[in-house]
Scaffold this active site. Structure first.
Site, mmCIF file in Angstrom:
data_model
loop_
_atom_site.group_PDB
_atom_site.id
_atom_site.type_symbol
_atom_site.label_atom_id
_atom_site.label_comp_id
_atom_site.label_asym_id
_atom_site.label_seq_id
_atom_site.Cartn_x
_atom_site.Cartn_y
_atom_site.Cartn_z
ATOM 1 N N GLU A 181 0.841 -1.456 0.116
ATOM 2 C CA GLU A 181 0.146 0.215 -0.003
ATOM 3 C C GLU A 181 0.847 1.157 0.337
ATOM 4 N N TYR A 183 3.115 2.249 2.180
ATOM 5 C CA TYR A 183 4.364 2.235 3.448
ATOM 6 C C TYR A 183 5.910 2.054 3.191
ATOM 7 N N ARG A 231 2.711 -8.901 4.415
ATOM 8 C CA ARG A 231 1.864 -8.635 2.810
ATOM 9 C C ARG A 231 2.499 -7.368 1.970
ATOM 10 N N HIS A 269 -1.317 3.709 -1.743
ATOM 11 C CA HIS A 269 -2.671 5.071 -1.550
ATOM 12 C C HIS A 269 -2.863 6.014 -2.211
ATOM 13 N N ALA A 271 -2.718 5.811 -5.541
ATOM 14 C CA ALA A 271 -3.012 5.444 -6.805
ATOM 15 C C ALA A 271 -4.149 6.300 -7.097
ATOM 16 N N GLN A 356 -18.098 5.440 4.327
ATOM 17 C CA GLN A 356 -18.564 6.641 4.917
ATOM 18 C C GLN A 356 -18.001 6.581 6.266
ATOM 19 N N LEU A 672 -28.253 14.845 5.690
ATOM 20 C CA LEU A 672 -28.998 13.749 6.671
ATOM 21 C C LEU A 672 -28.233 12.576 5.741
HETATM 22 P P1 FAD Z 1 -36.472 7.464 3.003
HETATM 23 O O1 FAD Z 1 -34.763 6.919 3.064
HETATM 24 O O2 FAD Z 1 -36.461 8.845 2.704
HETATM 25 O O3 FAD Z 1 -36.960 6.787 3.917
HETATM 26 C C1 FAD Z 1 -38.408 7.341 4.167
HETATM 27 C C2 FAD Z 1 -39.884 5.679 4.017
HETATM 28 O O4 FAD Z 1 -40.600 6.764 4.544
HETATM 29 C C3 FAD Z 1 -40.310 6.104 2.266
HETATM 30 O O5 FAD Z 1 -39.778 4.622 1.978
HETATM 31 C C4 FAD Z 1 -41.100 6.801 2.437
HETATM 32 O O6 FAD Z 1 -42.164 5.895 1.292
HETATM 33 C C5 FAD Z 1 -41.716 6.029 3.495
HETATM 34 N N1 FAD Z 1 -43.156 7.302 3.810
HETATM 35 C C6 FAD Z 1 -43.083 8.479 3.656
HETATM 36 N N2 FAD Z 1 -44.601 9.326 4.660
HETATM 37 C C7 FAD Z 1 -44.957 8.097 4.581
HETATM 38 C C8 FAD Z 1 -46.255 7.815 5.557
HETATM 39 N N3 FAD Z 1 -47.029 8.596 5.832
HETATM 40 N N4 FAD Z 1 -46.808 6.444 5.645
HETATM 41 C C9 FAD Z 1 -46.094 5.489 5.121
HETATM 42 N N5 FAD Z 1 -45.116 5.548 4.329
HETATM 43 C C10 FAD Z 1 -44.447 6.907 4.562
HETATM 44 N N6 FAD Z 1 -26.631 8.305 1.479
HETATM 45 C C11 FAD Z 1 -25.522 8.033 2.024
HETATM 46 O O7 FAD Z 1 -25.102 8.116 3.268
HETATM 47 N N7 FAD Z 1 -24.549 6.992 1.143
HETATM 48 C C12 FAD Z 1 -24.945 8.237 -0.015
HETATM 49 O O8 FAD Z 1 -23.800 6.593 -0.611
HETATM 50 C C13 FAD Z 1 -26.360 7.402 -0.505
HETATM 51 N N8 FAD Z 1 -26.575 7.651 -1.874
HETATM 52 C C14 FAD Z 1 -27.160 7.924 -2.550
HETATM 53 C C15 FAD Z 1 -28.036 8.064 -3.556
HETATM 54 C C16 FAD Z 1 -29.204 8.306 -3.989
HETATM 55 C C17 FAD Z 1 -29.175 8.510 -5.259
HETATM 56 C C18 FAD Z 1 -30.505 8.985 -2.803
HETATM 57 C C19 FAD Z 1 -31.804 9.167 -2.933
HETATM 58 C C20 FAD Z 1 -30.190 8.496 -1.935
HETATM 59 C C21 FAD Z 1 -28.817 8.304 -1.370
HETATM 60 N N9 FAD Z 1 -28.310 8.266 -0.080
HETATM 61 C C22 FAD Z 1 -26.923 8.332 0.350
HETATM 62 C C23 FAD Z 1 -28.787 8.484 1.378
HETATM 63 C C24 FAD Z 1 -29.674 7.955 2.141
HETATM 64 O O9 FAD Z 1 -30.712 7.205 0.719
HETATM 65 C C25 FAD Z 1 -31.033 9.210 2.829
HETATM 66 O O10 FAD Z 1 -29.905 9.996 3.622
HETATM 67 C C26 FAD Z 1 -31.433 7.858 3.407
HETATM 68 O O11 FAD Z 1 -32.226 6.910 2.509
HETATM 69 C C27 FAD Z 1 -32.427 8.264 4.700
HETATM 70 O O12 FAD Z 1 -33.402 7.236 5.567
HETATM 71 P P2 FAD Z 1 -34.555 7.773 6.219
HETATM 72 O O13 FAD Z 1 -35.193 6.865 6.852
HETATM 73 O O14 FAD Z 1 -34.125 8.497 6.697
HETATM 74 O O15 FAD Z 1 -35.799 8.343 4.695
HETATM 75 P P1 NAP Z 2 -26.434 17.648 -0.523
HETATM 76 O O1 NAP Z 2 -25.403 17.104 -0.397
HETATM 77 O O2 NAP Z 2 -26.965 18.400 -0.064
HETATM 78 O O3 NAP Z 2 -26.396 18.831 -1.738
HETATM 79 C C1 NAP Z 2 -27.142 19.891 -1.836
HETATM 80 C C2 NAP Z 2 -27.068 20.509 -3.584
HETATM 81 O O4 NAP Z 2 -27.657 21.220 -3.985
HETATM 82 C C3 NAP Z 2 -25.854 20.989 -3.616
HETATM 83 O O5 NAP Z 2 -24.592 20.635 -5.179
HETATM 84 C C4 NAP Z 2 -25.874 22.504 -3.111
HETATM 85 O O6 NAP Z 2 -25.446 23.536 -3.821
HETATM 86 C C5 NAP Z 2 -27.328 22.607 -3.521
HETATM 87 N N1 NAP Z 2 -28.056 23.514 -3.694
HETATM 88 C C6 NAP Z 2 -28.745 23.854 -2.260
HETATM 89 N N2 NAP Z 2 -29.721 24.274 -2.599
HETATM 90 C C7 NAP Z 2 -29.624 24.553 -3.072
HETATM 91 C C8 NAP Z 2 -31.426 25.791 -4.263
HETATM 92 N N3 NAP Z 2 -32.153 26.434 -2.549
HETATM 93 N N4 NAP Z 2 -31.049 25.851 -5.408
HETATM 94 C C9 NAP Z 2 -30.531 25.255 -5.721
HETATM 95 N N5 NAP Z 2 -29.207 24.111 -5.484
HETATM 96 C C10 NAP Z 2 -29.168 24.287 -4.291
HETATM 97 O O7 NAP Z 2 -28.118 17.525 -1.110
HETATM 98 P P2 NAP Z 2 -27.867 15.797 -1.958
HETATM 99 O O8 NAP Z 2 -27.409 15.887 -3.464
HETATM 100 O O9 NAP Z 2 -29.520 16.156 -1.882
HETATM 101 O O10 NAP Z 2 -27.738 14.529 -1.273
HETATM 102 C C11 NAP Z 2 -28.436 13.943 0.467
HETATM 103 C C12 NAP Z 2 -27.563 13.091 1.214
HETATM 104 O O11 NAP Z 2 -27.263 11.958 0.421
HETATM 105 C C13 NAP Z 2 -26.392 14.454 1.346
HETATM 106 O O12 NAP Z 2 -25.833 14.618 2.597
HETATM 107 C C14 NAP Z 2 -24.963 13.107 1.275
HETATM 108 O O13 NAP Z 2 -24.528 12.268 2.514
HETATM 109 C C15 NAP Z 2 -26.329 11.708 1.113
HETATM 110 N N6 NAP Z 2 -25.499 11.238 -0.532
HETATM 111 C C16 NAP Z 2 -24.065 10.472 -0.023
HETATM 112 C C17 NAP Z 2 -23.646 9.987 -1.441
HETATM 113 C C18 NAP Z 2 -22.362 9.776 -0.770
HETATM 114 O O14 NAP Z 2 -22.001 9.187 -2.344
HETATM 115 N N7 NAP Z 2 -21.200 9.408 0.232
HETATM 116 C C19 NAP Z 2 -24.619 10.270 -2.194
HETATM 117 C C20 NAP Z 2 -25.599 10.064 -2.309
HETATM 118 C C21 NAP Z 2 -26.141 11.248 -1.677
HETATM 119 P P3 NAP Z 2 -24.954 25.253 -4.210
HETATM 120 O O15 NAP Z 2 -25.609 25.354 -2.902
HETATM 121 O O16 NAP Z 2 -23.054 25.063 -4.428
HETATM 122 O O17 NAP Z 2 -25.121 24.895 -5.227
HETATM 123 FE FE1 SF4 Z 3 -17.264 0.810 5.749
HETATM 124 FE FE2 SF4 Z 3 -19.506 -0.073 6.707
HETATM 125 FE FE3 SF4 Z 3 -19.050 1.009 4.298
HETATM 126 FE FE4 SF4 Z 3 -18.195 -1.568 4.761
HETATM 127 S S1 SF4 Z 3 -20.628 -0.472 4.776
HETATM 128 S S2 SF4 Z 3 -17.747 0.262 3.658
HETATM 129 S S3 SF4 Z 3 -17.548 -1.397 6.837
HETATM 130 S S4 SF4 Z 3 -18.968 2.429 6.475
#
Ligand code: FAD
Ligand code: NAP
Ligand code: SF4
Length: 693
Positions: A181, A183, A231, A269, A271, A356, A672
Site C-alpha cells: 500500500e 508504506y 503483506r 494509497h 494510486a 463513509q 442527512l
Molecule cells: P427515506 O429513505 O427517505 O425513507 C422514508 C420512507 O418513508 C420512504 O420509504 C417513504 O415512502 C416512507 N413514508 C413517508 N411518509 C410516509 C407515510 N405517511 N406513510 C408511510 N410511509 C411513508 N446516503 C448515504 O449515506 N450514502 C450514499 O451513498 C447515498 N446515496 C444516495 C443515492 C441516492 C440516489 C439517493 C436518493 C440517496 C442516497 N443517500 C445516500 C441518502 C440516503 O438514502 C438517505 O439519507 C436515507 O435513505 C434516509 O433515510 P430515512 O429513513 O430517513 O428516509
Molecule cells: P447535498 O449534498 O446537500 O447537496 C445539495 C446540492 O444542491 C448542493 O450542491 C447545493 O449546492 C445545491 N443546493 C442547495 N440548495 C439549493 C437551492 N436552493 N438552489 C439550487 N441549488 C441548491 O444533498 P444531496 O445531493 O441531495 O444528498 C443528500 C444526502 O445524501 C447528502 O447529505 C449526502 O450525504 C447523501 N448522499 C451521499 C452520497 C455519497 O456518495 N456519499 C451519495 C448520494 C447522497 P449549492 O448550494 O452550492 O448550489
Molecule cells: Fe465501511 Fe460499513 Fe461502508 Fe463497509 S458498509 S464501507 S464497513 S462504512
C-alpha cells in the site's frame, strides 16, 4: 532459521454441513491450525491509538466470537518515526506490550486468534519526523521525508524485530509485516520511491534487502512457532512500481526468509485507481493472487472487495487463493463467519463498500464505525442485543421503511415490542431503492435484503402501500409513534421551475420520465453526482470492463500494472452545476470523492461551479457563469438541490397525546446520510427500550 514446513494447504473439505466447505476448511500452518480460511484484514479504527485498549478488546472479542479464523490489528508502528500520525499506536516497550494483554486475552477467551500488524508509515506519516529511503514527498502528503541513513535503516530493522517480540509477549498469535500500500517497506521495494545508490537501492536485490532483513529480524526475535504474515504489494498501480518478475522474485525470497502466509496488497494509497470502493466489482483483484500460484508454496491470501461468503467460496474453490482477507465486512457484521457456516448467509449485514463511516472517518481523524452497523467499534456503548423491556407488549408504530425506520423497527422487534411498520410504497428501503439504481452502487440492495430478513425474524408486522395519516395511527391505539418518513426533494425558487423540462432526481432515477440527450443537473451534492453517473455511466459488464476503464493492465506490460485508462464514450452531454465556488462535490468522502469526479470527467461531464441560476424556459437553463450570461440549451433540467424533512404527522399526533419520535430525514434533512439515519434508528430504539423497563 528454519520455519515449519507446511504439510499441505489444500482444503480437506471434511465439513460438508456448511454450504461453503472451502471457506470452512481448516488451514494447517504446522505449529498451529487456523479453523477456517477467513482472515479479518487489518483496518485502522482509531481504537488502537487509545491508552485504554478495552474498547479495542471488546471490538476484537466480538469478531472472535463470530468465528473468523484469524484477525489482524490496525497498523502499529515499530518506532516513533514510523507513526502514522503523532502519538498513534506503537509497540516499543514492555509497558506497551502489557497494555495489549487485554486485547489478546479477550480474543483468546472467545477462542480466536489475532496477529498484530507492524506498520512503518515511511513517507505517508502525517508528522514532520517522517523518513523514507529517498527524500521524495508523496503526492498525498504535505511533508517531505528525511532520507534514511544506513544506520537508521539498520536500527529500523531491529525495531521491527523488537516489535514482533513484544507482540509475542503481549499474547499475540503472530504479526503481519505491512509491505504494501505504499508504506515504508513498499517504498524500499520499488524504483518510484527508492533512488538510493548504496546497498539499499538500485538493483532488485538491493531494493529487496530491507523487506527481507525486516522479515528475518522478525522471525529471529519472535521465534519459529509464531505466525508471520507478509503483506506483499502484488500490484502497485503507480508508475515505476514493481514488475511482475520482481513480485515473483520477492515472494520467493519472502518464503525462504520464513513467512507463514503471504497476503496480497493492491494499489498504493496514492494510486488514482479505486480498488475498494463500491464501484469496484466483487473479487476484482483475486486474479492477482492467482497469478502467483505455483511460484511459491506459501498459502496465499486474496483481498479486495470480497464481501460475501459466496464470493469468498468461489475464489477458494476455483483455486485462486488459499485464504481470503475481508476487512470492512467484519465491521459490518462481526458474525459474518458464524452466519455463513450455519447456512444463514441471508442474515449477514453486507458491507456496501461505501467507506463513509470507516475509512472516511479515519481520514478525518475520527474513530471508525460502520454505516450499516452503528455498533461497530462501539461494542461497549451499544451491546449486541438490547435487554427485553418488561412492558414489551406495548404496540409501537414506525412510519417509513427507509434506513432509519428499518433500523428502529428491527431493534424494537428484537426487544419484544409489538412493532407495526407502515410504508407508503410497496417495498422496503426508502431512498436506498434509488441509490441501488446507480451504476456501481448496486450493493445498497444488500442492506435492504438484510433488514428484510431481520424484520421477519423479529416478527415486525409490515404494512405496505398506503400513506398512513394521523387518524390511522390514533385509531390504531398506538401510544408511541416513530416517524421515519424521510424527506421531500427541495424545489428551488428558480423562475420557470414549473417548466415541463424540469425533473426531480426521483423522476429521473425511477425512470418514470424519459431523460433527453442534453441535461443540466442543478446541485452537485452526492445525489447530483449519482444522477450524472446514472445518465452517463453504463454498469460494468464484468471485472475486465472495470480494469480496462481504469487502466489496470493484468498483463503487467508496464511497471506497477498500469495501463492506459479507456475513455468510455457517452452520447449524453451533461452539465453538473453548483452555486458555491470552487471544488465540486467537496463534501463527498475523502476516499471516494476523487473517484466519482474522475469517472464523470472521463465521460465528458462538464463541472461548473459558482453559477447563478436565472430562469428555465423553452430555450433551456439561463445562468450567469463568471459574470457572463449563458444559456444551456438542454432537453432537461434535473433538480438535485437537497431535501426538506417530511414530518407533517408530528403535530397532529402530538396534539392527540401520542409520544412521537422523529428520526432520519424526518428529524433533520440537512446533511442527512444513511449512517445518521441508521444510527438514529438504533439510538431511538434503545431510548424506547429503557423507557419501558
Ligand atoms: P427515506 O429513505 O427517505 O425513507 C422514508 C420512507 O418513508 C420512504 O420509504 C417513504 O415512502 C416512507 N413514508 C413517508 N411518509 C410516509 C407515510 N405517511 N406513510 C408511510 N410511509 C411513508 N446516503 C448515504 O449515506 N450514502 C450514499 O451513498 C447515498 N446515496 C444516495 C443515492 C441516492 C440516489 C439517493 C436518493 C440517496 C442516497 N443517500 C445516500 C441518502 C440516503 O438514502 C438517505 O439519507 C436515507 O435513505 C434516509 O433515510 P430515512 O429513513 O430517513 O428516509
Ligand atoms: P447535498 O449534498 O446537500 O447537496 C445539495 C446540492 O444542491 C448542493 O450542491 C447545493 O449546492 C445545491 N443546493 C442547495 N440548495 C439549493 C437551492 N436552493 N438552489 C439550487 N441549488 C441548491 O444533498 P444531496 O445531493 O441531495 O444528498 C443528500 C444526502 O445524501 C447528502 O447529505 C449526502 O450525504 C447523501 N448522499 C451521499 C452520497 C455519497 O456518495 N456519499 C451519495 C448520494 C447522497 P449549492 O448550494 O452550492 O448550489
Ligand atoms: Fe465501511 Fe460499513 Fe461502508 Fe463497509 S458498509 S464501507 S464497513 S462504512
Amino acid at each position: 532459521m528454519q520455519h515449519t514446513l507446511l504439510q499441505s494447504h489444500l482444503p480437506a473439505l471434511s465439513d460438508m454441513s456448511t454450504p461453503f466447505p472451502h471457506l470452512f476448511a481448516p488451514l494447517d500452518l504446522g505449529f498451529t491450525t487456523l479453523p477456517n480460511r477467513l482472515l479479518m484484514g487489518s483496518m485502522h479504527t482509531g481504537l488502537e491509538d487509545q491508552r485504554d485498549l478495552s474498547r479495542l478488546a471488546a471490538y476484537f472479542a466480538a469478531r472472535a466470537r463470530g468465528g473468523v479464523g484469524l484477525m489482524v490489528t490496525g497498523g502499529i508502528a515499530p518506532n516513533r518515526r514510523g507513526w502514522l500520525a503523532p502519538f498513534s499506536a506503537k509497540m516499543t516497550t514492555t509497558t506497551e506490550a502489557r497494555r495489549h494483554r487485554v486485547v489478546t486475552d479477550a480474543v483468546h477467551a472467545e477462542g480466536g486468534k489475532i496477529a498484530m500488524q507492524i506498520l512503518h508509515a515511511g513517507r505517508y506519516a502525517m508528522h514532520p519526523m517522517l523518513v523514507a529511503p529517498s527524500p521524495l514527498r508523496a503526492p498525498i502528503s504535505p511533508f517531505r521525508p528525511w532520507e534514511m541513513s544506513p544506520r537508521l535503516i539498520r536500527e529500523t530493522i531491529r525495531d521491527f524485530g523488537r516489535a514482533a517480540a513484544l507482540a509475542r509477549e503481549a499474547g499475540y498469535d503472530g504479526v503481519e509485516i505491512m509491505g504494501s500500500e505504499g508504506y515504508l517497506i513498499n517504498q524500499f521495494i520499488v524504483p518510484r520511491t527508492n533512488k538510493r545508490t548504496d546497498e539499499w537501492g538500485g538493483s532488485p536485490e538491493n531494493r529487496f534487502r530491507f523487506p527481507l532483513e525486516v522479515l528475518r529480524s522478525v522471525r529471529q526475535q519472535a521465534g519459529d512457532d509464531f505466525i508471520v504474515i507478509f503483506r506483499l504489494s502484488m500490484l502497485d498501480l503507480v508508475d515505476d512500481g514493481s514488475t511482475w518478475e520482481e513480485v515473483v522474485a520477492l515472494a520467493q525470497a519472502v518464503e525462504q526468509a520464513g513467512a507463514n502466509l503471504l497476503n496480497t496488497g493492491i494499489g498504493w494509497h496514492e494510486a488514482r485507481i479505486p480498488t475498494i470502493a463500491t464501484l469496484v466489482p466483487r473479487g476484482a483483484y483475486a486474479w492477482v493472487t492467482a497469478r502467483l500460484r505455483g511460484a511459491v508454496r506459501l498459502p496465499l491470501i486474496a483481498t479486495n472487495r470480497i464481501n460475501t461468503p459466496e464470493k469468498a467460496e468461489d475464489i477458494l474453490a476455483s483455486g485462486q487463493a488459499d485464504m481470503v482477507s475481508l476487512a470492512r465486512p467484519f465491521l459490518a457484521d462481526p458474525n459474518f463467519a458464524r452466519k455463513a457456516r450455519e447456512d444463514r448467509a441471508a442474515e449477514i449485514n453486507t458491507c456496501i463498500a461505501c467507506n463513509q463511516a470507516c475509512l472516511d472517518r479515519i481520514f478525518a481523524n475520527k474513530e471508525a464505525s460502520c454505516l450499516v452497523n452503528p455498533r461497530a467499534c462501539r461494542e461497549t456503548l451499544f451491546p449486541p442485543s438490547l435487554p427485553k423491556p418488561q412492558h414489551a407488549g406495548r404496540r409501537i408504530a414506525v412510519v417509513g421503511a427507509g434506513p432509519a425506520g428499518l433500523s428502529c423497527a428491527a431493534e424494537l422487534g428484537e426487544m419484544g415490542f409489538e412493532v407495526h411498520l407502515f410504508e407508503a410504497s410497496h417495498e422496503l428501503g426508502g431512498q436506498f431503492n434509488l441509490a441501488k439504481r446507480i451504476p456501481g452502487k448496486e450493493e445498497f440492495a444488500e442492506t435492504i435484503r438484510y433488514f428484510d430478513v431481520r424484520l421477519q425474524k423479529a416478527g415486525v408486522q409490515v404494512h405496505f402501500g398506503r400513506y398512513i395519516d394521523a387518524e390511522d395511527l390514533i385509531a390504531g391505539a398506538f401510544e408511541t409513534v416513530v416517524l421515519a418518513t424521510g424527506v421531500v426533494p427541495r424545489r428551488p425558487a428558480i423562475p420557470g421551475i414549473e417548466h415541463p423540462c424540469v425533473l426531480s432526481y426521483v423522476d429521473a432515477l425511477r425512470g418514470t420520465h424519459s431523460v433527453g440527450q442534453r441535461v443540466a443537473i442543478v446541485g452537485a451534492g452526492g445525489i447530483g453526482f449519482d444522477v450524472a453517473a446514472f445518465l452517463t455511466v453504463p454498469p460494468y459488464s464484468d471485472t475486465m470492463d472495470y480494469l480496462r476503464e481504469w487502466g489496470v493492465d493484468p498483463t503487467y506490460v508496464a511497471r506497477g500494472g498500469l495501463g492506459t485508462p479507456m475513455l468510455v464514450s457517452t452520447d449524453r452531454q451533461v452539465w453538473l452545476l453548483q452555486r458555491t465556488k470552487g471544488k465540486m462535490g467537496a463534501r463527498m468522502g475523502k476516499t471516494t470523492g476523487w473517484a466519482h469526479r474522475l469517472a464523470l470527467k472521463n465521460r465528458g461531464v462538464q463541472f461548473w461551479s459558482g453559477v447563478e441560476y436565472q430562469r428555465i424556459d423553452d430555450d433551456g437553463l439561463h445562468l450567469i457563469v463568471n459574470g457572463q450570461p449563458q444559456t444551456l440549451a438542454v432537453d432537461n433540467v434535473i433538480i438535485c438541490a437537497g431535501q426538506e424533512p417530511l414530518r407533517d404527522l408530528q403535530l397532529p399526533l402530538e396534539a392527540a397525546g401520542l409520544h412521537v419520535y422523529c428520526i432520519g430525514g424526518a428529524h433533520v434533512a440537512a446533511e442527512l446520510d444513511a449512517e445518521r439515519a441508521i444510527e438514529e434508528g438504533l439510538r431511538t430504539a434503545i431510548a424506547l427500550g429503557q423507557a419501558a423497563i
